[in-house]
Motif scaffolding. Structure first.
Motif, PDB file in Angstrom:
ATOM      1  N   VAL A 168     -13.929   5.830  19.690  1.00  0.00           N
ATOM      2  CA  VAL A 168     -12.756   6.544  19.189  1.00  0.00           C
ATOM      3  C   VAL A 168     -13.027   8.044  19.207  1.00  0.00           C
ATOM      4  CG1 VAL A 168     -13.535   6.260  16.797  1.00  0.00           C
ATOM      5  CG2 VAL A 168     -11.142   6.811  17.258  1.00  0.00           C
ATOM      6  N   VAL A 169     -12.016   8.803  19.617  1.00  0.00           N
ATOM      7  CA  VAL A 169     -12.104  10.264  19.604  1.00  0.00           C
ATOM      8  C   VAL A 169     -10.838  10.802  18.950  1.00  0.00           C
ATOM      9  CG1 VAL A 169     -12.212  12.381  20.969  1.00  0.00           C
ATOM     10  CG2 VAL A 169     -13.528  10.370  21.681  1.00  0.00           C
ATOM     11  N   ASN A 197     -13.153  10.409  27.740  1.00  0.00           N
ATOM     12  CA  ASN A 197     -13.644  11.715  28.174  1.00  0.00           C
ATOM     13  C   ASN A 197     -13.360  12.727  27.057  1.00  0.00           C
ATOM     14  OD1 ASN A 197     -13.885  14.355  29.374  1.00  0.00           O
ATOM     15  ND2 ASN A 197     -13.762  13.374  31.387  1.00  0.00           N
ATOM     16  N   VAL A 198     -14.390  13.065  26.301  1.00  0.00           N
ATOM     17  CA  VAL A 198     -14.218  13.921  25.129  1.00  0.00           C
ATOM     18  C   VAL A 198     -13.692  15.300  25.519  1.00  0.00           C
ATOM     19  CG1 VAL A 198     -15.386  15.002  23.176  1.00  0.00           C
ATOM     20  CG2 VAL A 198     -16.027  12.690  23.884  1.00  0.00           C
ATOM     21  N   ALA A 199     -14.202  15.850  26.603  1.00  0.00           N
ATOM     22  CA  ALA A 199     -13.787  17.193  27.033  1.00  0.00           C
ATOM     23  C   ALA A 199     -12.301  17.223  27.371  1.00  0.00           C
ATOM     24  CB  ALA A 199     -14.615  17.639  28.238  1.00  0.00           C
ATOM     25  N   GLU A 200     -11.819  16.212  28.060  1.00  0.00           N
ATOM     26  CA  GLU A 200     -10.401  16.160  28.423  1.00  0.00           C
ATOM     27  C   GLU A 200      -9.515  16.018  27.189  1.00  0.00           C
ATOM     28  OE1 GLU A 200      -9.705  13.128  31.284  1.00  0.00           O
ATOM     29  OE2 GLU A 200     -10.764  14.170  32.916  1.00  0.00           O
ATOM     30  N   ILE A 201      -9.952  15.232  26.235  1.00  0.00           N
ATOM     31  CA  ILE A 201      -9.176  15.051  25.005  1.00  0.00           C
ATOM     32  C   ILE A 201      -9.127  16.347  24.208  1.00  0.00           C
ATOM     33  CG2 ILE A 201      -9.052  13.786  22.818  1.00  0.00           C
ATOM     34  CD1 ILE A 201     -10.396  11.434  24.298  1.00  0.00           C
ATOM     35  N   MET A 202     -10.243  17.059  24.150  1.00  0.00           N
ATOM     36  CA  MET A 202     -10.266  18.357  23.463  1.00  0.00           C
ATOM     37  C   MET A 202      -9.326  19.344  24.147  1.00  0.00           C
ATOM     38  SD  MET A 202     -12.682  18.371  20.943  1.00  0.00           S
ATOM     39  CE  MET A 202     -13.534  19.942  20.897  1.00  0.00           C
ATOM     40  N   SER A 239     -11.183  20.721  15.439  1.00  0.00           N
ATOM     41  CA  SER A 239     -12.115  19.810  14.771  1.00  0.00           C
ATOM     42  C   SER A 239     -11.989  18.439  15.414  1.00  0.00           C
ATOM     43  CB  SER A 239     -11.810  19.718  13.277  1.00  0.00           C
ATOM     44  OG  SER A 239     -11.882  20.997  12.672  1.00  0.00           O
ATOM     45  N   ASN A 240     -13.100  17.721  15.492  1.00  0.00           N
ATOM     46  CA  ASN A 240     -13.038  16.401  16.126  1.00  0.00           C
ATOM     47  C   ASN A 240     -13.973  15.409  15.446  1.00  0.00           C
ATOM     48  OD1 ASN A 240     -15.693  16.072  17.825  1.00  0.00           O
ATOM     49  ND2 ASN A 240     -15.031  18.189  18.130  1.00  0.00           N
ATOM     50  N   PHE A 241     -13.664  14.145  15.671  1.00  0.00           N
ATOM     51  CA  PHE A 241     -14.515  13.044  15.233  1.00  0.00           C
ATOM     52  C   PHE A 241     -14.738  12.148  16.433  1.00  0.00           C
ATOM     53  CE2 PHE A 241     -14.989   8.615  14.083  1.00  0.00           C
ATOM     54  CZ  PHE A 241     -16.033   8.644  13.179  1.00  0.00           C
ATOM     55  N   ILE A 242     -15.993  11.769  16.660  1.00  0.00           N
ATOM     56  CA  ILE A 242     -16.332  10.875  17.762  1.00  0.00           C
ATOM     57  C   ILE A 242     -17.114   9.707  17.189  1.00  0.00           C
ATOM     58  CG2 ILE A 242     -17.475  10.640  20.003  1.00  0.00           C
ATOM     59  CD1 ILE A 242     -17.289  13.708  20.257  1.00  0.00           C
ATOM     60  N   GLY A 243     -16.540   8.509  17.286  1.00  0.00           N
ATOM     61  CA  GLY A 243     -17.234   7.310  16.810  1.00  0.00           C
ATOM     62  C   GLY A 243     -17.927   6.633  17.978  1.00  0.00           C
ATOM     63  N   ILE A 244     -19.236   6.407  17.873  1.00  0.00           N
ATOM     64  CA  ILE A 244     -19.983   5.789  18.961  1.00  0.00           C
ATOM     65  C   ILE A 244     -20.621   4.480  18.509  1.00  0.00           C
ATOM     66  CG2 ILE A 244     -20.438   8.013  20.053  1.00  0.00           C
ATOM     67  CD1 ILE A 244     -23.262   7.894  18.933  1.00  0.00           C
ATOM     68  N   ILE A 283      -5.415  11.224  19.223  1.00  0.00           N
ATOM     69  CA  ILE A 283      -6.134  10.056  18.732  1.00  0.00           C
ATOM     70  C   ILE A 283      -6.271   9.087  19.906  1.00  0.00           C
ATOM     71  CG2 ILE A 283      -6.211   8.175  17.064  1.00  0.00           C
ATOM     72  CD1 ILE A 283      -4.361   9.785  15.256  1.00  0.00           C
ATOM     73  N   TYR A 284      -7.467   8.938  20.406  1.00  0.00           N
ATOM     74  CA  TYR A 284      -7.752   8.047  21.531  1.00  0.00           C
ATOM     75  C   TYR A 284      -8.716   6.958  21.056  1.00  0.00           C
ATOM     76  CZ  TYR A 284      -5.584  10.691  25.362  1.00  0.00           C
ATOM     77  OH  TYR A 284      -4.685  11.290  26.203  1.00  0.00           O
ATOM     78  N   HIS A 285      -8.400   5.715  21.392  1.00  0.00           N
ATOM     79  CA  HIS A 285      -9.271   4.605  20.998  1.00  0.00           C
ATOM     80  C   HIS A 285      -9.508   3.702  22.196  1.00  0.00           C
ATOM     81  CE1 HIS A 285     -11.234   1.608  18.563  1.00  0.00           C
ATOM     82  NE2 HIS A 285     -10.973   2.284  17.446  1.00  0.00           N
ATOM     83  N   ARG A 286     -10.732   3.291  22.323  1.00  0.00           N
ATOM     84  CA  ARG A 286     -11.098   2.407  23.430  1.00  0.00           C
ATOM     85  C   ARG A 286     -10.921   0.954  23.011  1.00  0.00           C
ATOM     86  NH1 ARG A 286     -16.644   3.129  27.002  1.00  0.00           N
ATOM     87  NH2 ARG A 286     -16.138   1.558  28.597  1.00  0.00           N
ATOM     88  N   ILE A 287     -10.513   0.095  23.944  1.00  0.00           N
ATOM     89  CA  ILE A 287     -10.429  -1.343  23.720  1.00  0.00           C
ATOM     90  C   ILE A 287     -11.256  -2.048  24.790  1.00  0.00           C
ATOM     91  CG2 ILE A 287      -8.214  -1.341  22.530  1.00  0.00           C
ATOM     92  CD1 ILE A 287      -6.845  -1.950  25.140  1.00  0.00           C
ATOM     93  N   GLY A 288     -11.553  -3.321  24.549  1.00  0.00           N
ATOM     94  CA  GLY A 288     -12.444  -4.033  25.453  1.00  0.00           C
ATOM     95  C   GLY A 288     -13.898  -3.803  25.065  1.00  0.00           C
ATOM     96  N   GLU A 289     -14.801  -3.919  26.024  1.00  0.00           N
ATOM     97  CA  GLU A 289     -16.231  -3.765  25.761  1.00  0.00           C
ATOM     98  C   GLU A 289     -16.633  -2.291  25.720  1.00  0.00           C
ATOM     99  OE1 GLU A 289     -18.630  -5.978  28.449  1.00  0.00           O
ATOM    100  OE2 GLU A 289     -17.813  -7.931  27.854  1.00  0.00           O
ATOM    101  N   VAL A 290     -17.436  -1.953  24.712  1.00  0.00           N
ATOM    102  CA  VAL A 290     -17.960  -0.591  24.585  1.00  0.00           C
ATOM    103  C   VAL A 290     -19.484  -0.686  24.455  1.00  0.00           C
ATOM    104  CG1 VAL A 290     -17.915   1.558  23.295  1.00  0.00           C
ATOM    105  CG2 VAL A 290     -15.847   0.156  23.438  1.00  0.00           C
ATOM    106  N   PRO A 291     -20.238  -0.168  25.428  1.00  0.00           N
ATOM    107  CA  PRO A 291     -21.708  -0.247  25.378  1.00  0.00           C
ATOM    108  C   PRO A 291     -22.300   0.631  24.284  1.00  0.00           C
ATOM    109  CG  PRO A 291     -20.891   0.182  27.614  1.00  0.00           C
ATOM    110  CD  PRO A 291     -19.748   0.410  26.672  1.00  0.00           C
ATOM    111  N   ILE A 292     -23.593   0.456  24.062  1.00  0.00           N
ATOM    112  CA  ILE A 292     -24.324   1.250  23.070  1.00  0.00           C
ATOM    113  C   ILE A 292     -24.256   2.735  23.432  1.00  0.00           C
ATOM    114  CG2 ILE A 292     -26.583   1.662  22.022  1.00  0.00           C
ATOM    115  CD1 ILE A 292     -25.263  -0.947  21.192  1.00  0.00           C
ATOM    116  N   SER A 293     -24.066   3.573  22.412  1.00  0.00           N
ATOM    117  CA  SER A 293     -24.046   5.039  22.520  1.00  0.00           C
ATOM    118  C   SER A 293     -22.822   5.595  23.249  1.00  0.00           C
ATOM    119  CB  SER A 293     -25.332   5.556  23.203  1.00  0.00           C
ATOM    120  OG  SER A 293     -26.465   5.213  22.428  1.00  0.00           O
TER     121      SER A 293
END
Length: 348
Positions: free
Chosen positions: A227-228, A147-152, A164-169, A213-223
């Motif tokens: 990582v945020v 959840n990008v808003a919560e992390i911000m 400033s932020n970076f979002i990898g999709i 710094i938040y990173h997802r693990i497991g399956e990540v769908p398209i788009s």
């Protein structure tokens, strides 16, 4: 009778009971060849080759890093990725050409190439627990959608004028192949530790307030975001530079692996072509290699505003050498003076 075996102790007792005069030397035996039970952890490609996530492994208590590496390669048939892996013991990268002292239940991780874009050798910085103001660092690995808003919101503070932020999709293509999803795997405890180290390194270089710094693990769908990174600071320059540093360092040093799953064809573990661990292992510059595992334990982060003298490494080495020479000269003079005082007085 420390260091004496059971049979030797019984013989010594028999001699003592017979009132025989004997001398017995007690010594602590060299435990170089003592075996210890450790756990080997496998990730990504190494896990697929061995067919397991971990395995109990008996090794000598004391051995070289090269011997440990060869033993693991041979035992678990990892020759096909020999030049692409490095080891970590208890969540610390193993320094090449070093001597290791292992203990029971140590965890040895086989680290394949990371899925980053560049290869950076980083240092570790630990923040002392007794700091008056603890850093506002937020690091997390999770399988749920980010959840990008919560992390911000985590890094939003009233004294900051920039976030400033970076979002990898996940993108849907790679080299004309259609990607349907990504699968992330991590050495979770070590990854969180590395992510925290990145936060602390950022604070040594820039004036920032919150770092997430938040990173997802497991399956990540398209788009969807994998990582945020979000950094807040009073002015935009610091947070912009910190975010760039954070993503580059994360991709190079944090043990997280990415597998691309295609619509057709075999899935592929992604790895940075320049970041072959063998390039590090073959370097002759021992100091550069040692930087993989360089630590500054139990030290507070120094406020750069309090530093009164700044000097390059060359200048510092020159000053240290001069100081040693002065002390050596002073000690020589003191010894000569003492010799003069201690001369015996001759009788006439």
């Amino acid at each position: 009778m420390v260091g004496i075996g059971k049979e030797e102790r019984e013989n010594w007792t028999k001699h003592y009971e017979k009132n025989e005069v004997c001398c017995y030397l007690c010594f602590v035996m060299d435990k170089t060849d003592t075996q210890v039970q450790t756990t080997i952890l496998f990730f990504a490609k190494a896990r697929e080759i061995t067919g397991c996530k971990e395995r109990e492994f008996c090794v000598p208590r004391k051995l070289s890093s090269a011997d440990l590496f060869d033993k693991i390669i041979y035992t678990f048939e990892l020759e096909s990725i020999r030049n692409q892996i490095i080891l970590a013991v208890n969540e610390e990268f193993v320094v090449p050409n070093s001597i290791l002292i292992l203990s029971e239940k140590d965890k040895i991780a086989v680290i394949p190439p990371l899925s980053g874009d560049i290869c950076i050798i980083v240092t570790y910085v630990y923040i002392a627990d007794n700091m008056e103001k603890k850093p506002k660092n937020f690091v997390k690995l999770q399988q749920e959608e980010l959840n990008v808003a919560e992390i911000m919101e985590l890094v939003t503070f009233p004294n900051c004028g920039a976030i400033s932020n970076f979002i990898g999709i996940t993108r849907d293509n790679f080299e004309n192949k259609k990607v349907i999803k990504l699968e992330y795997e991590a050495y979770e405890s070590m990854a969180l530790k590395e992510m925290t180290n990145i936060c602390n390194k950022i604070r040594l270089q820039w004036h920032v307030e919150g770092v997430a710094i938040y990173h997802r693990i497991g399956e990540v769908p398209i788009s969807k975001a994998s990582v945020v990174i979000a950094v807040s600071s009073p002015h935009r320059e610091e947070s912009l530079r910190a975010v760039e540093y954070a993503i580059n360092t994360l991709k190079a040093s944090v043990p997280i692996w990415k597998k691309e799953v295609y619509e057709t064809g075999e899935p592929q573990w992604k790895q940075n072509k320049e970041c072959k661990w063998t390039n590090i292992l073959k370097r002759e510059d021992a100091q550069t290699v040692a930087d993989i595992n360089e630590k500054i334990p139990n030290k507070d982060v120094i406020d750069q505003n309090l530093v009164q003298i700044r000097a390059s490494s060359t200048e510092l080495n020159h000053r240290i050498k001069s100081f040693i020479e002065r002390k050596r000269h002073q000690i020589t003079e003191d010894i000569n003076n003492l010799k003069g005082i201690s001369q015996p007085i001759r009788k006439r």
